[in-house]
Scaffold this motif. Structure first.
Motif, PDB file in Angstrom:
ATOM      1  N   THR A  57       0.843  -1.198   0.000  1.00  0.00           N
ATOM      2  CA  THR A  57       0.000   0.000   0.000  1.00  0.00           C
ATOM      3  C   THR A  57       0.878   1.247   0.000  1.00  0.00           C
ATOM      4  OG1 THR A  57      -1.766  -1.180   1.147  1.00  0.00           O
ATOM      5  CG2 THR A  57      -1.829   1.228   1.236  1.00  0.00           C
TER       6      THR A  57
ATOM      7  N   GLY B 284       2.321   2.010  -3.308  1.00  0.00           N
ATOM      8  CA  GLY B 284       1.345   2.309  -4.349  1.00  0.00           C
ATOM      9  C   GLY B 284       0.944   1.089  -5.154  1.00  0.00           C
TER      10      GLY B 284
ATOM     11  N   ASP C 194      -4.309  -0.621  -3.977  1.00  0.00           N
ATOM     12  CA  ASP C 194      -5.249   0.500  -3.864  1.00  0.00           C
ATOM     13  C   ASP C 194      -6.403   0.231  -2.913  1.00  0.00           C
ATOM     14  OD1 ASP C 194      -3.786   1.945  -5.707  1.00  0.00           O
ATOM     15  OD2 ASP C 194      -4.953   1.219  -7.411  1.00  0.00           O
TER      16      ASP C 194
ATOM     17  N   ARG D 152      -8.442   0.048   0.360  1.00  0.00           N
ATOM     18  CA  ARG D 152      -8.379   0.711   1.665  1.00  0.00           C
ATOM     19  C   ARG D 152      -9.317  -0.033   2.606  1.00  0.00           C
ATOM     20  NH1 ARG D 152      -4.668   2.110  -0.880  1.00  0.00           N
ATOM     21  NH2 ARG D 152      -4.147   4.210  -1.561  1.00  0.00           N
TER      22      ARG D 152
ATOM     23  N   ASP E  33      -4.445   2.226   6.023  1.00  0.00           N
ATOM     24  CA  ASP E  33      -4.322   2.201   4.555  1.00  0.00           C
ATOM     25  C   ASP E  33      -4.471   3.600   3.966  1.00  0.00           C
ATOM     26  OD1 ASP E  33      -4.030  -0.579   4.537  1.00  0.00           O
ATOM     27  OD2 ASP E  33      -6.163  -0.932   4.163  1.00  0.00           O
ATOM     28  N   TYR E  34      -5.323   4.404   4.559  1.00  0.00           N
ATOM     29  CA  TYR E  34      -5.545   5.764   4.046  1.00  0.00           C
ATOM     30  C   TYR E  34      -4.304   6.624   4.239  1.00  0.00           C
ATOM     31  CZ  TYR E  34     -10.368   4.235   3.826  1.00  0.00           C
ATOM     32  OH  TYR E  34     -11.514   3.537   3.531  1.00  0.00           O
TER      33      TYR E  34
ATOM     34  N   GLY F 205      -1.477   5.165   1.950  1.00  0.00           N
ATOM     35  CA  GLY F 205      -1.764   5.377   0.536  1.00  0.00           C
ATOM     36  C   GLY F 205      -1.583   6.805   0.069  1.00  0.00           C
TER      37      GLY F 205
END
Length: 162
Positions: free
Chosen positions: A65, A68, A71, A73, A78-79, A82
């Motif tokens: 994550t 990249g 994707d 979440r 993860d947010y 990312g």
């Protein structure tokens, strides 16, 4: 530790981990149901658990994550991972023990209530670091060492994505 020496593909039984994340610029990040939150530039420590048959493969997912390469979440972290200005610096692990809340409670109060703590009574599993990143890394490792004291667990540090 098993695997290729860089922390990826590890087959340890699992345990507790803290991701040390450098955010190089201030950012407003939408964190799932927690909504949009402003994060200052600096170092953050997210503590989670990697128990069960996959063990520390969850950390490998976090690495993907942060690079990249993933994707999806699913978790609050993860947010953060990312975001393009976030970099996973390293991972402190307590191998073979479930000390997630014990580690999180030994770190500074989080900048966002509820982050990573939807399944426990902790205020947050995300801590904001001090201005001196090296001191914060030592504090995270000390939190793990204190949490595993008197158990069969061991503490180690493995690379992030750099």
């Amino acid at each position: 530790m098993s695997g290729n020496g860089d922390g990826e593909g590890e087959s340890d039984a699992g345990g507790t981990y803290t991701l040390l994340v450098d955010l190089t610029a201030p950012a407003t990040i939408e964190v799932g149901a927690l909504g949009a939150h402003r994060f200052d530039a600096g170092t953050y420590a997210y503590t989670g658990s990697a128990l069960g048959p996959g063990g520390f493969s969850r950390v490998d997912r976090h690495r993907r994550t942060a690079r990249g390469d993933n994707d999806v979440r699913h978790w609050h972290v993860d947010y953060l991972l990312g975001h393009p200005d976030a970099r996973l610096d390293r991972v402190v692990r307590s191998v073979g023990v479930d000390v997630e809340c014990a580690v999180a409670s030994r770190l500074p109060a989080g900048p966002l209530d509820g982050f990573g703590a939807s399944d426990c009574d902790c205020a947050s599993h995300l801590a904001a670091g001090s201005a001196e990143a090296g001191g914060f890394i030592k504090r995270v490792r000390s939190a793990h060492e204190a949490a595993v004291s008197g158990t069969d667990g061991r503490v180690d540090v493995v690379p992030g994505t750099s």
